[in-house]
Design a protein around this motif. Structure first.
Motif, PDB file in Angstrom:
ATOM      1  N   MET A 194       0.854  -1.191   0.000  1.00 48.23           N
ATOM      2  CA  MET A 194       0.000   0.000   0.000  1.00 48.23           C
ATOM      3  C   MET A 194       0.887   1.237   0.000  1.00 48.23           C
ATOM      4  N   PRO A 195       0.729   2.104  -1.005  1.00 41.36           N
ATOM      5  CA  PRO A 195       1.680   3.206  -1.140  1.00 41.36           C
ATOM      6  C   PRO A 195       1.561   4.263  -0.044  1.00 41.36           C
ATOM      7  N   GLU A 196       2.718   4.705   0.415  1.00 45.92           N
ATOM      8  CA  GLU A 196       2.755   5.881   1.275  1.00 45.92           C
ATOM      9  C   GLU A 196       2.542   7.091   0.383  1.00 45.92           C
ATOM     10  N   VAL A 197       1.797   8.062   0.871  1.00 42.53           N
ATOM     11  CA  VAL A 197       1.590   9.289   0.102  1.00 42.53           C
ATOM     12  C   VAL A 197       1.867  10.495   0.985  1.00 42.53           C
ATOM     13  N   ILE A 198       2.318  11.549   0.360  1.00 45.60           N
ATOM     14  CA  ILE A 198       2.458  12.856   1.005  1.00 45.60           C
ATOM     15  C   ILE A 198       1.619  13.820   0.179  1.00 45.60           C
ATOM     16  N   PHE A 199       0.722  14.531   0.846  1.00 46.38           N
ATOM     17  CA  PHE A 199      -0.131  15.473   0.116  1.00 46.38           C
ATOM     18  C   PHE A 199      -0.207  16.787   0.894  1.00 46.38           C
ATOM     19  N   ARG A 212       2.933  19.557   4.658  1.00 39.12           N
ATOM     20  CA  ARG A 212       2.596  18.235   4.120  1.00 39.12           C
ATOM     21  C   ARG A 212       1.912  17.347   5.171  1.00 39.12           C
ATOM     22  N   LEU A 213       1.081  16.439   4.660  1.00 32.57           N
ATOM     23  CA  LEU A 213       0.435  15.433   5.490  1.00 32.57           C
ATOM     24  C   LEU A 213       0.824  14.058   4.958  1.00 32.57           C
ATOM     25  N   GLU A 214       1.047  13.137   5.892  1.00 30.59           N
ATOM     26  CA  GLU A 214       1.490  11.783   5.541  1.00 30.59           C
ATOM     27  C   GLU A 214       0.302  10.831   5.584  1.00 30.59           C
ATOM     28  N   THR A 268     -11.777   2.608  -2.570  1.00 30.94           N
ATOM     29  CA  THR A 268     -10.448   3.208  -2.555  1.00 30.94           C
ATOM     30  C   THR A 268     -10.343   3.987  -1.240  1.00 30.94           C
ATOM     31  N   VAL A 269      -9.308   3.720  -0.456  1.00 26.10           N
ATOM     32  CA  VAL A 269      -9.265   4.216   0.931  1.00 26.10           C
ATOM     33  C   VAL A 269      -8.002   5.049   1.202  1.00 26.10           C
ATOM     34  N   LEU A 270      -8.191   6.089   2.013  1.00 23.68           N
ATOM     35  CA  LEU A 270      -7.071   6.907   2.493  1.00 23.68           C
ATOM     36  C   LEU A 270      -7.173   7.057   4.004  1.00 23.68           C
ATOM     37  N   ARG A 271      -6.088   6.752   4.694  1.00 23.37           N
ATOM     38  CA  ARG A 271      -5.962   7.153   6.094  1.00 23.37           C
ATOM     39  C   ARG A 271      -4.709   8.008   6.173  1.00 23.37           C
ATOM     40  N   PHE A 272      -4.629   8.874   7.174  1.00 21.74           N
ATOM     41  CA  PHE A 272      -3.487   9.799   7.221  1.00 21.74           C
ATOM     42  C   PHE A 272      -3.244  10.238   8.651  1.00 21.74           C
ATOM     43  N   ASN A 273      -2.077  10.825   8.875  1.00 23.52           N
ATOM     44  CA  ASN A 273      -1.736  11.382  10.180  1.00 23.52           C
ATOM     45  C   ASN A 273      -2.122  12.857  10.237  1.00 23.52           C
TER      46      ASN A 273
END
Length: 219
Positions: free
Chosen positions: A1-6, A12-14, A59-64
């Motif tokens: 599962m890819p790490e993303v920075i947006f 930025r958020l991880e 399609t799912v996103l979780r983030f810090n």
């Protein structure tokens, strides 16, 4: 599962982004518990919610939230964290412009943020609120609550007592045009500590509820 920075409001958020092959797949965002009490996107409940949605074809996103892990910024009493969640949803939608359904799920503090996001984003069609801390935070902004959803908590929760959750659900029940489903997991504490006795039944209830809602909307 890819790490993303947006990009977020304070830098930025991880996140962790888990796309489906189907470009029309529904999307879901999962929000973690309180940053100042060890809450991160890798929390067990958040992780399990993430995969529950993915296994249902989302399609799912979780983030810090800001200040957690590699996300920039500092804790902001929920105000900034709500802005972070809005930015995360913007990012998820920009990656999936054809998604027909959009869900928000949150655990504890994340449930409070998720319900606020729900009020600001009319495109959200459903929500999952796990162990909402109705004893600590004001949920009166849900007037009216704009979408149907599931509130689920442990019957032995000492952090967010069940009686406060029941009071919140009863207030939401009075509103017309939506359906609030409420489920309690017997013996479970706030963190659904026992995988077999608490976590699996909770995730099972979430999956069954989301599956039922998706079936209703495709009829």
């Amino acid at each position: 599962m890819p790490e993303v920075i947006f990009p977020g409001p304070e830098g930025r958020l991880e996140g962790r982004y888990h796309p489906q092959k189907d470009r029309d797949a529904p999307i879901a965002i999962v929000l973690h518990p309180h940053p100042q009490f060890g809450g991160t996107m890798n929390n067990r409940v958040v992780y399990n919610l993430h995969y529950a949605f993915y296994n249902l074809g989302f399609t799912v996103l979780r983030f810090n939230f800001r200040g957690v892990g590699r996300s920039q910024g500092e804790y902001d009493q929920g105000i900034g964290e709500l802005a972070d969640a809005a930015s995360a949803l913007d990012y998820l939608q920009s990656m999936n412009p054809n998604a027909k359904h959009c869900w928000v799920a949150g655990f504890s503090f994340g449930a409070w943020i998720g319900m606020q996001l729900l009020m600001r984003r009319p495109e959200v069609t459903g929500f999952i609120s796990v162990a909402p801390p109705a004893n600590m935070y004001d949920f009166s902004f849900l007037a009216p609550c704009p979408a149907s959803g599931l509130v689920i908590n442990g019957a032995a929760d000492r952090v967010a007592p069940p009686k406060d959750t029941v009071n919140l659900v009863n207030k939401l029940h009075e509103q017309k045009g939506i359906t609030i489903t409420h489920t309690q997991i017997e013996g479970a504490g706030h963190f659904f500590e026992d995988d077999e006795a608490h976590m699996k039944p909770m995730i099972g209830e979430v999956s069954d509820y989301v599956k039922r809602r998706l079936t209703e909307t495709t009829r």
